[in-house]
Design an enzyme around this catalytic site. Structure first.
Site, PDB file in Angstrom:
ATOM      1  N   LYS A 257     -27.953  -5.372  28.972  1.00 33.76           N
ATOM      2  CA  LYS A 257     -29.305  -5.192  29.520  1.00 33.76           C
ATOM      3  C   LYS A 257     -29.259  -5.046  31.037  1.00 33.76           C
ATOM      4  CE  LYS A 257     -32.478  -7.854  27.814  1.00 33.76           C
ATOM      5  NZ  LYS A 257     -33.304  -9.053  27.538  1.00 33.76           N
TER       6      LYS A 257
ATOM      7  N   GLU B  14     -18.008  -9.806  30.601  1.00 35.77           N
ATOM      8  CA  GLU B  14     -17.109  -9.546  29.474  1.00 35.77           C
ATOM      9  C   GLU B  14     -17.272  -8.121  28.947  1.00 35.77           C
ATOM     10  OE1 GLU B  14     -18.468 -13.942  28.979  1.00 35.77           O
ATOM     11  OE2 GLU B  14     -19.290 -12.042  29.702  1.00 35.77           O
TER      12      GLU B  14
ATOM     13  N   GLY C  24     -31.619 -11.316  23.908  1.00 37.57           N
ATOM     14  CA  GLY C  24     -30.455 -10.800  23.204  1.00 37.57           C
ATOM     15  C   GLY C  24     -30.367 -11.231  21.761  1.00 37.57           C
ATOM     16  N   ARG C  25     -30.632 -12.505  21.487  1.00 39.08           N
ATOM     17  CA  ARG C  25     -30.501 -13.028  20.121  1.00 39.08           C
ATOM     18  C   ARG C  25     -31.615 -12.528  19.203  1.00 39.08           C
ATOM     19  NH1 ARG C  25     -31.920 -16.684  23.803  1.00 39.08           N
ATOM     20  NH2 ARG C  25     -33.692 -18.082  23.548  1.00 39.08           N
TER      21      ARG C  25
ATOM     22  N   GLU D 114     -29.468 -21.508  20.520  1.00 39.70           N
ATOM     23  CA  GLU D 114     -29.774 -21.055  21.871  1.00 39.70           C
ATOM     24  C   GLU D 114     -31.265 -21.134  22.139  1.00 39.70           C
ATOM     25  OE1 GLU D 114     -27.203 -17.945  24.075  1.00 39.70           O
ATOM     26  OE2 GLU D 114     -28.985 -16.831  23.475  1.00 39.70           O
TER      27      GLU D 114
ATOM     28  N   HIS E 128     -15.097 -24.564  -1.459  1.00 42.13           N
ATOM     29  CA  HIS E 128     -13.702 -24.990  -1.384  1.00 42.13           C
ATOM     30  C   HIS E 128     -13.308 -25.334   0.047  1.00 42.13           C
ATOM     31  CE1 HIS E 128     -12.928 -23.717  -5.561  1.00 42.13           C
ATOM     32  NE2 HIS E 128     -13.841 -22.803  -5.293  1.00 42.13           N
TER      33      HIS E 128
ATOM     34  N   LYS F 269     -20.957 -19.449  33.331  1.00 43.73           N
ATOM     35  CA  LYS F 269     -20.758 -18.160  34.007  1.00 43.73           C
ATOM     36  C   LYS F 269     -20.525 -18.370  35.505  1.00 43.73           C
ATOM     37  CE  LYS F 269     -23.620 -15.343  30.888  1.00 43.73           C
ATOM     38  NZ  LYS F 269     -24.795 -14.442  30.803  1.00 43.73           N
TER      39      LYS F 269
END
Length: 523
Positions: A209, A215, A266-267, A353, A384, A499
Site C-alpha cells: 500500500k 520485506e 491489510g488483513r 491483530e 493426530h 519494525k
C-alpha cells in the site's frame, strides 16, 4: 446517538456473569437441540451452535448485551462511512469493496463505492487481456503463472483464498493460471517459488500500500534480479497493487497499477485489489465476482438485529461469553476441508491483530479479557496432532469446526464401505460429540471429561460464493467482538515496534542488548 462504553459497565454483562455454568454439555446435547440451535448463513451455509454452553436464558441476555452496546447501530455507522478507526482517524470500508448495502461513501469528493468498483473492472479487463494472450511476457510468451509478492495481509488472506478455490477451479474448468506467493524476507522463500515456475511465462504482483514495505521491496529486488539474469525485462513481468500516492503508482517499471486506500486494512483486503488481482488472474474475473457476491450477502445478514437470525453476531456474542464469563483464553479453527488449509492462519492475523488490544478506543486501559489466541489446522490431520490437549488437557479451548457434505474435486474412492468424503464427515461429527460428551472410564488415562464447547459452520460444497460468505462471517464476527469490548479493531500498532528496532539493527544504531542479539547473526 451511539455510546462507546466498556464491556464491564454494561448491565447485560453483569447479568451474564451470574449465569456462568448453567449448561452441562454432556447432558444438554440432544438430537432436537442440534436441529433447533442452528441459523442459516449466506450462500447456503449454516451456523450450528448446539454444542455451545448456552441456553435460552443466556441467549436472551446476549441479545440484551447486543442492544445495550448498540452493535447493529455501530455496524451501520461503519457502513455509512463514519470514522471508526479512531487510532488512525480513518473510515473502515472493506465491506464497501464488495458492494456494501447502504449509502454511498465519499472522501475528498471521491465516491469510494465507484472507486472500488472501478478498480475491480480494471483488474477484470487486465486479466482478460492476459488470458487472451493480448498481454504477453518480454519474449512474447503467454503468461501461465502468477506470483504475488507481499507480506501479512497482502499474503495470508489472498493465499488462503487461492488455495481454497484451486481444486474447485480445476474441477470446474475455471483455472486459468497457477499462482504462487512470496512473503518471507528469507531468500529461501523467493528461491523456492521462483524455481517452481518458468520465469518467461510468469507475471509477478507486487503488493504494498505504501510502496515502502521493507520485506516486500527486498523480495521485489530479488525477483527483478532473477528476471534480468534470465534475459527478461522486469517491467514486462510485474504489476503493482498499491495506493495512488505511493512511488509504485503509475510507475513505468510495471505493466499496470491497481489501487487500494487506507480505509481497507491489510488483513481485510482479500476483497479489494489485493486479492482481486491474483484471484482474477488465477480463476477469472467472474469467479472473483462470485466470491464478492457471497461476502456481500453475509454483510447484509449481519445487519439483522435478532441475534438468532444473525450468525456473525451470534457467533461473536457466544465468543464473548466464552472469553469473559467462562474464562477461555483460546479458540481453535478446525476446517475439515483441505482447501481451507491456510484459513486458520489467515484468521490468526485477522482476529489477533484486530482485537489483541489492552486499551479501548479512547486509549484507556480495559479491565477485562479481549481477543483470544487463535490457532488451528485442517481435520483430520489435527486429530493426530493437538487434539490430545483439546480432549484431555487442563484448559478448555472452544472449537469452531467447518465442514462440507461434498468435496470440491468430485473424485473419490470407496474403502471399507464408505467414501473418503464420508469418512471425513464422520470424523467431524464424531469429534463434536466426543468433545461435548466425553467418556467415563475407570482408567484415568482413558477418561474424557467432555464439556468442550464447539460450533459448526457447514454447507454442501466450498464454492466461491460460500468462501466469500465464510470470510465475511469471520470478519464481521471480529468486528462485533471489537465493538463489544470497545476496542479499535482496525489499527495494528503492535506490529510497529519491531519494525523500528529492525531499522536500528540495520543502521547500527543499537542499545547493548539489541546489539548482543544482532551479533549472534554477525550483524
Amino acid at each position: 446517538m451511539i455510546n462507546w462504553n466498556n464491556l464491564d459497565t454494561l448491565n447485560a454483562y453483569k447479568k451474564l456473569l451470574s449465569l456462568k455454568g448453567q449448561v452441562n454439555l454432556s447432558q444438554a446435547l440432544s438430537a432436537s437441540r442440534v436441529k433447533e440451535y442452528q441459523t442459516p448463513m449466506a450462500a447456503g451455509l449454516a451456523y450450528n451452535y448446539a454444542a455451545k454452553e448456552v441456553n435460552e436464558q443466556i441467549l436472551s441476555v446476549l441479545a440484551e448485551l447486543s442492544a445495550e452496546q448498540q452493535l447493529i447501530e455501530k455496524y451501520q455507522a461503519l457502513l455509512d462511512g463514519e470514522v471508526i478507526n479512531t487510532g488512525e482517524n480513518r473510515k473502515v470500508l472493506h465491506q464497501l469493496s464488495r458492494g456494501q448495502a447502504g449509502k454511498d461513501v465519499f472522501f475528498q469528493g471521491k465516491n469510494l463505492r465507484d472507486f472500488y468498483a472501478g478498480e475491480q473492472k480494471k483488474i477484470a479487463d487486465f486479466a482478460a487481456s492476459v488470458h487472451s494472450g493480448k498481454i504477453v511476457g518480454s519474449k512474447g510468451d503467454r503468461f501461465a503463472s502468477v506470483v504475488q509478492i507481499g507480506i501479512g495481509g497482502s499474503d495470508l488472506g489472498p493465499r488462503a483464498m487461492y488455495l481454497a478455490l484451486e481444486q474447485w477451479a480445476q474441477a470446474s474448468g475455471k483455472k486459468k493460471m497457477e499462482a504462487r506467493f512470496i512473503s518471507n524476507v528469507d531468500p529461501d522463500d523467493a528461491v523456492a517459488v521462483a524455481s517452481s515456475v518458468e520465469l518467461a511465462k510468469t507475471l509477478f504482483i507486487l503488493v504494498s500500500k505504501s510502496g515502502t514495505t521493507q520485506e516486500t521491496l527486498a523480495n521485489e529486488l530479488f525477483v527483478k534480479d532473477l528476471l534480468k539474469k534470465a534475459g527478461l525485462d522486469p517491467s514486462k513481468h510485474m504489476i503493482a497493487v498499491t495506493s495512488e500516492t505511493s512511488p509504485l503508482a503509475n510507475n513505468p517499471g510495471y505493466l499496470a497499477s491497481f489501487y487500494m486506500d487506507d480505509f481497507i486494512g491489510g488483513r481485510y483486503s482479500s476483497c479489494s485489489a489485493v486479492g482481486g488481482a491474483v484471484l482474477s488472474l488465477a480463476f477469472g474475473p467472474e469467479t472473483f465476482a462470485a466470491f464478492l457476491d457471497g461476502a456481500h450477502a453475509a454483510d447484509k445478514s449481519a445487519l439483522e438485529s435478532d441475534i438468532r437470525k444473525n450468525p456473525a453476531l451470534l457467533d461473536a456474542l457466544i465468543g464473548v461469553y466464552e472469553r469473559n464469563v467462562l474464562g477461555y483464553p483460546s479458540t481453535a479453527i478446525l476446517p475439515y476441508s483441505q482447501a481451507l488449509s491456510r484459513f486458520p492462519a489467515h484468521l490468526q492475523q485477522a482476529d489477533m491483530e484486530s482485537n489483541g488490544k489492552q486499551v479501548n478506543r479512547r486509549g484507556e486501559a480495559v479491565r477485562y479479557a479481549t481477543g483470544p489466541v487463535i490457532f488451528g489446522e485442517p481435520g483430520t490431520n489435527g486429530q493426530h496432532s493437538f487434539f490430545q490437549l483439546l480432549h484431555q488437557g487442563t484448559d478448555i479451548v472452544p472449537l469452531q469446526f467447518i465442514g462440507f457434505q461434498e468435496s470440491q474435486a468430485g473424485a473419490d474412492v470407496v474403502v471399507e464401505g464408505s467414501t473418503s468424503q464420508k469418512k471425513l464427515c464422520a470424523n467431524l461429527s464424531a469429534q463434536i460429540v466426543a468433545f461435548a460428551c466425553g467418556k467415563q472410564d475407570t482408567n484415568p488415562n482413558k477418561n474424557f471429561p467432555g464439556g468442550r464447547p464447539s460450533s459448526l459452520i457447514w454447507g454442501k460444497k466450498l464454492t466461491p460464493e460460500a468462501l466469500g460468505a465464510l470470510l465475511a462471517h469471520f470478519e464481521n464476527k471480529i468486528m462485533f467482538q471489537g465493538f463489544v469490548w470497545n476496542l479499535n479493531s482496525f489499527d495494528q500498532e503492535g506490529v510497529q515496534l519491531g519494525k523500528v528496532l529492525t531499522k536500528k539493527v540495520l543502521s547500527g544504531d543499537m542499545d547493548p542488548a539489541l546489539k548482543a542479539y544482532a551479533e549472534i547473526f554477525g550483524l
